[in-house]
Scaffold this active site. Structure first.
Site, PDB file in Angstrom:
ATOM      1  N   GLN A 132       0.805  -1.216   0.000  1.00 46.13           N
ATOM      2  CA  GLN A 132       0.000   0.000   0.000  1.00 46.13           C
ATOM      3  C   GLN A 132       0.841   1.271   0.000  1.00 46.13           C
ATOM      4  OE1 GLN A 132      -1.612  -1.104   4.000  1.00 46.13           O
ATOM      5  NE2 GLN A 132      -1.415   1.079   4.449  1.00 46.13           N
ATOM      6  N   CYS A 138      -5.138   0.544   3.795  1.00 42.77           N
ATOM      7  CA  CYS A 138      -5.183  -0.875   4.148  1.00 42.77           C
ATOM      8  C   CYS A 138      -6.571  -1.467   3.941  1.00 42.77           C
ATOM      9  CB  CYS A 138      -4.748  -1.057   5.596  1.00 42.77           C
ATOM     10  SG  CYS A 138      -5.724  -0.103   6.801  1.00 42.77           S
ATOM     11  N   ASN A 297      -1.044  -9.378   4.830  1.00 43.95           N
ATOM     12  CA  ASN A 297      -0.933  -7.944   5.033  1.00 43.95           C
ATOM     13  C   ASN A 297      -0.695  -7.255   3.687  1.00 43.95           C
ATOM     14  OD1 ASN A 297      -0.834  -5.503   6.370  1.00 43.95           O
ATOM     15  ND2 ASN A 297       0.906  -6.027   7.670  1.00 43.95           N
TER      16      ASN A 297
END
Length: 330
Positions: A132, A138, A297
């Protein structure tokens, strides 16, 4: 500059036992590995922060080796950021006040015992790790990850979907681009917009931009979303096992999360309710008698286990992983 000078002084004490030439070499290797370039003044401050984080990593890992922790830390591309600036830059999940408007997940009653281990990566449900950048988006990566998985489940084809589309275009649903958002609001946008563009047609830029959605480039659609009972790890396990990758929100505010490298992450100071980061639960399992959630993630492959983390499972909803979980209806 006074603040940086104080940090530098403290770091000098911590590293008095290490040869300066060794630290110089390691710092230059760090800059090269992560493609970082700074002016002389900023570099001095960044190096001081990096040295402080390096000392923290070493002290934590010594304690982990003694069995005081179940996870280890390591240097990554975020190691020259203070935890305060890291939280403000990277953690963009915005908690909702009130009801969500989604349906409620009901665990199936006829499936028997759930498998001991689930990993949707091996079944083709999960796209490669994304990054990101320094943008609090996120929530958009969590949302696209869940929709990518559900689209694969329905069609057998795995699209990579555009986070930038969500960053630029979902303000009416309550999102704020790089300043934060919510996965359920992203799913709502995709529903009312009749789709989301592909990553290739609407590439990620890590900054707020003008909406450029093109209906000709839609890669997936949804008809709404389903929420999982808040704080129920058993319901979340059922959903991960039977539905696929699930969007979850967590408390990722701690330096131990910023610098996580391996092992089953369990943070004693984590909050179950103060959530600030959107991620994707893509499985679960047990390692060394410790139950974990397998979490994707969006901080690149230099973080964690090539972009993934094993988070503590069945230990009082640590870090709030089951507090606000959902997935899109496809």
């Amino acid at each position: 500059m006074l603040r940086v000078a104080v940090v530098a002084a403290l770091v000098a004490v911590c590293f008095a036992r290490l040869p300066k030439s060794e630290l110089d070499t390691e710092w230059q290797l760090y800059l090269k590995e992560h493609g970082k370039q700074y002016g002389a003044e900023e570099e001095a401050g960044r190096r001081a922060i990096w040295e402080g984080n390096l000392d923290y990593i070493q002290r934590h890992n010594l304690a982990a080796d003694r069995g005081e922790y179940t996870f280890w830390l390591g240097m990554n591309e975020y190691g020259d950021m203070t935890n305060e600036e890291f939280r403000k830059t990277m953690n963009g999940y915005r908690m909702r006040n009130g009801t969500s408007g989604g349906s409620l997940y009901l665990p199936p009653s006829n499936i028997g015992d759930l498998p001991d281990t689930v990993d949707w990566r091996s079944k083709g449900y999960v796209t490669p790790i994304k990054n990101q950048g320094q943008c609090g988006s996120c929530w958009s990566f969590s949302a696209t990850g869940s929709l990518e998985g559900q689209t694969f489940k329905k069609t057998g084809k795995l699209p990579s979907l555009s986070e930038q589309n969500l960053v630029d275009c979902s303000q009416k649903q309550g999102n704020h681009g790089c300043e934060g958002g919510l996965m359920d609001d992203a799913f709502t946008y995709i529903k009312v917009n009749n789709g989301i563009d592909t990553e290739s047609s609407y590439p990620y830029e890590a900054k707020n931009g003008k909406c450029r959605f093109n209906a000709a480039n839609v890669g997936a659609t949804d008809t709404g979303f389903t929420d999982i009972k808040s704080k129920s790890e058993s319901d979340l396990q059922s959903a991960v096992a039977t539905v696929g990758p699930i969007s979850v929100a967590i408390d990722a505010s701690h330096a131990s999360f910023q610098l996580y490298r391996s092992g089953v992450y369990h943070e004693f100071f984590c909050s179950e309710t103060r959530l600030d980061h959107g991620v994707l639960a893509v499985g679960y399992g047990t390692e060394s008698n410790k139950d974990y959630w397998l979490v994707k993630n969006s901080w690149g492959e230099s973080w964690g286990q090539k972009g993934y983390i094993m988070m503590s499972r069945n230990r009082r909803n640590n870090c709030g992983i089951a507090t606000s979980a959902s997935y899109p209806n496809v």
